[in-house]
Scaffold this active site. Structure first.
Site, mmCIF file in Angstrom:
data_model
loop_
_atom_site.group_PDB
_atom_site.id
_atom_site.type_symbol
_atom_site.label_atom_id
_atom_site.label_comp_id
_atom_site.label_asym_id
_atom_site.label_seq_id
_atom_site.Cartn_x
_atom_site.Cartn_y
_atom_site.Cartn_z
ATOM 1 N N GLY A 144 0.861 -0.948 -0.105
ATOM 2 C CA GLY A 144 -0.006 0.064 -0.332
ATOM 3 C C GLY A 144 1.242 1.382 0.241
ATOM 4 N N PRO A 193 4.184 -4.691 -0.819
ATOM 5 C CA PRO A 193 4.791 -4.278 -2.060
ATOM 6 C C PRO A 193 4.619 -4.393 -3.416
ATOM 7 C CG PRO A 193 6.367 -4.290 -1.131
ATOM 8 C CD PRO A 193 5.637 -5.394 -0.511
ATOM 9 N N GLY A 194 3.613 -3.581 -4.354
ATOM 10 C CA GLY A 194 3.243 -3.922 -5.597
ATOM 11 C C GLY A 194 3.243 -2.580 -6.792
ATOM 12 N N ARG A 195 2.580 -1.419 -5.770
ATOM 13 C CA ARG A 195 2.927 -0.081 -6.594
ATOM 14 C C ARG A 195 4.456 0.294 -6.318
ATOM 15 N NH1 ARG A 195 -1.689 2.665 -7.778
ATOM 16 N NH2 ARG A 195 -2.804 1.956 -6.461
ATOM 17 N N ARG A 224 -6.355 3.041 -15.147
ATOM 18 C CA ARG A 224 -7.121 3.485 -13.228
ATOM 19 C C ARG A 224 -7.489 4.458 -14.269
ATOM 20 N NH1 ARG A 224 -3.254 4.781 -11.634
ATOM 21 N NH2 ARG A 224 -3.481 4.461 -9.591
ATOM 22 N N CYS A 284 -15.405 3.429 -27.713
ATOM 23 C CA CYS A 284 -17.355 3.765 -27.326
ATOM 24 C C CYS A 284 -17.628 4.370 -25.650
ATOM 25 C CB CYS A 284 -18.159 3.571 -28.107
ATOM 26 S SG CYS A 284 -17.312 3.474 -29.968
ATOM 27 N N GLU A 285 -17.385 4.470 -25.371
ATOM 28 C CA GLU A 285 -18.010 5.076 -24.088
ATOM 29 C C GLU A 285 -16.780 7.265 -23.345
ATOM 30 O OE1 GLU A 285 -18.553 3.074 -20.663
ATOM 31 O OE2 GLU A 285 -18.776 1.136 -22.497
HETATM 32 C C1 LIG Z 1 -2.825 -5.070 -3.387
HETATM 33 C C2 LIG Z 1 -2.615 -6.091 -2.250
HETATM 34 C C3 LIG Z 1 -0.742 -5.601 -1.961
HETATM 35 C C4 LIG Z 1 -0.744 -3.948 -2.745
HETATM 36 O O1 LIG Z 1 -1.034 -3.041 -2.446
HETATM 37 P P1 LIG Z 1 0.261 -2.417 -3.281
HETATM 38 O O2 LIG Z 1 -0.977 -1.317 -2.906
HETATM 39 O O3 LIG Z 1 0.139 -2.219 -4.659
HETATM 40 O O4 LIG Z 1 1.433 -2.226 -2.643
HETATM 41 C C5 LIG Z 1 -0.986 -6.265 -0.720
HETATM 42 N N1 LIG Z 1 -0.780 -7.197 -0.016
HETATM 43 C C6 LIG Z 1 -2.369 -7.248 -0.160
HETATM 44 C C7 LIG Z 1 -3.096 -8.402 0.828
HETATM 45 C C8 LIG Z 1 -3.147 -6.672 -2.032
HETATM 46 O O5 LIG Z 1 -4.449 -7.238 -1.726
#
Ligand SMILES: *Cc1c(COP(=O)(O)O)cnc(C)c1O
Length: 422
Positions: free
Chosen positions: A239, A277-279, A315, A347-348
């Site tokens: 997050g 972390p992902g984002r 997004r 088409c939106e």
């Molecule tokens: C989506 C998610 C993440 C990653 O969130 P980011 O905002 O991309 O860092 C981590 N843990 C869980 C359980 C998620 O669903």
């Protein structure tokens, strides 16, 4: 030097010219930087070097096999949310003991597959799910390692569609129910309680929400300890926000502040730590390259119509997200800017990539990029309007590779099947 930068007024990803890439790739396409993925991973690891930890990359942000392999080779673990992601993670080389399984609705097939592989743990989000996992594990003569995802009911002050830690969000076990469910987990025959888990939302830049949530969970962990339930790992979820605008605080600063909050709480815990972390890893490692098809001035504004659309990058439409837009050929600094909406062919009315944006004049055929498109971009794309998924290119120094080829329209059509009565 920044990863995406200008040389002689033309945009480069590392040492590869985007204009040159676009002459070999049909637009639109995603372009990722290997160096950026590695850097973000290493920066995150470095921030927590003093704590025993595993970084389980949240692969839903970008789950291309090449990206996964790159991160697995760096030593990352994976946070998966489906059987598909689990399979991708294993095939990309993530060791099962570094995989955690999140999500509110794990199916029997998913639970079985994960148990067979001996993953690190299930992040459990409800009492029925806990019982289901126990029953399946028992039938397989296995013990399921679980961590309970606790919903601390805090406001992460992010977009409503990516808030996950409020009591009104579907995620996690309410904090007030946590003790009896931990007790149940400890009593169930095929469950091993191993951790405590949270994930309160995404693109969080108001870090006080973390401070508050972690504080609540540390108190819970201490109570559990008094009751004889030992917590072996504390999972902070993901997050952490990134910079989408020049005016946003840069992600290094956010990371440093986040690390301070974590370390303050960690001293009270003394266990292993997991991050998801992902984002943070993926967003600023990728751009979306698109070409201008038409410029259409109307009375009160000007539409720049490009070949990328909401089905390629949802997004802006879904989260009102802001992606910085830039020209691949840098405009003369003195050229006048105009206010435009950058829209796609779908088409939106909701099909836009940017609204009311100041842009130097552009013409048909010009190449534009949307920055910070490495996370939640390609993975959320669809074939709406029968537009095939677009290709993805990975750059590494001066080499590059198409890590996903755009399928042909014929291949898209052939996924359908016509019954014999037609
Ligand atoms: C989506 C998610 C993440 C990653 O969130 P980011 O905002 O991309 O860092 C981590 N843990 C869980 C359980 C998620 O669903």
């Amino acid at each position: 030097m920044s990863i995406f930068h200008y040389q002689n007024n033309t945009l480069f990803a590392e040492d590869v010219s985007i204009a040159q890439l676009a002459s070999t790739q049909p637009t639109p396409f995603y372009c990722y930087s290997s160096r950026a993925f590695s850097q973000h991973y290493q920066q995150f690891k470095a921030a927590f070097a003093s704590l025993p930890n595993t970084l389980c990359y949240a692969m839903k942000a970008n789950s291309n096999q090449a990206i996964l392999k790159l991160l697995a080779q760096q030593g990352a673990g994976a946070d998966v949310v489906s059987l598909g992601e689990l399979q991708r993670a294993i095939e990309a080389g993530f060791p099962a003991e570094k995989i955690v399984f999140s999500g509110v609705a794990k199916s029997a097939a998913e639970i079985k597959a994960a148990l067979k592989l001996n993953i690190h743990c299930f992040n459990v989000e409800s009492e029925p799910e806990l019982r289901h996992i126990s029953a399946i594990a028992q039938s397989m003569n296995k013990i399921a390692p679980v961590s309970l995802r606790i919903n601390p009911d805090v406001d992460p002050a992010t977009h409503a569609k990516i808030s996950t830690g409020k009591s009104s969000d579907k995620f996690g076990i309410p904090l007030k129910n946590a003790l009896p469910i931990y007790q149940l987990a400890a009593d169930l025959p095929a469950i091993e309680v191993c951790g405590i888990d949270m994930h309160i939302g995404s693109q969080i830049t108001k870090l006080s929400a973390y401070d508050e949530a972690i504080g609540l969970l540390v108190t819970l962990a201490n109570t559990l300890k008094e009751q004889g339930i030992a917590i072996k790992h504390f999972n902070f979820g993901g997050g952490l926000g990134v910079a989408y605008k020049d005016s946003d605080s840069d992600q290094q600063t956010l990371l440093a502040q986040y690390a301070e909050i974590i370390k303050k709480h960690a001293c009270a815990l003394n266990c292993h730590y997991i991050f998801e972390p992902g984002r943070f890893i993926a967003a600023n490692a990728g751009i979306l390259v698109t070409q201008v098809r038409y410029v259409k001035p109307v009375e009160e504004k000007c539409f720049v119509i490009v070949d990328a659309a909401m089905n390629d990058l949802i997004r802006p439409t879904l989260y009102e997200a802001y992606h910085q837009i830039a020209s691949v050929e840098q405009a003369n600094e003195k050229s006048e800017t105009q206010i435009v909406d950058v829209v796609g062919p779908v088409c939106e009315t909701g099909d836009y990539l940017a609204l009311n944006r100041k842009l130097a004049p552009v013409s048909e055929g010009d190449l534009l990029v949307l920055h910070s498109a490495g996370a939640y971009g390609a993975v959320q794309s669809s074939t709406y309007n029968s537009r095939p998924l677009i290709s993805e290119v990975l750059v590494d120094g001066d080499r590059w590779h198409t890590i996903r080829q755009s399928p042909s329209i014929e291949q898209l059509i052939n996924l359908d099947s016509i019954p014999n009565w037609l």
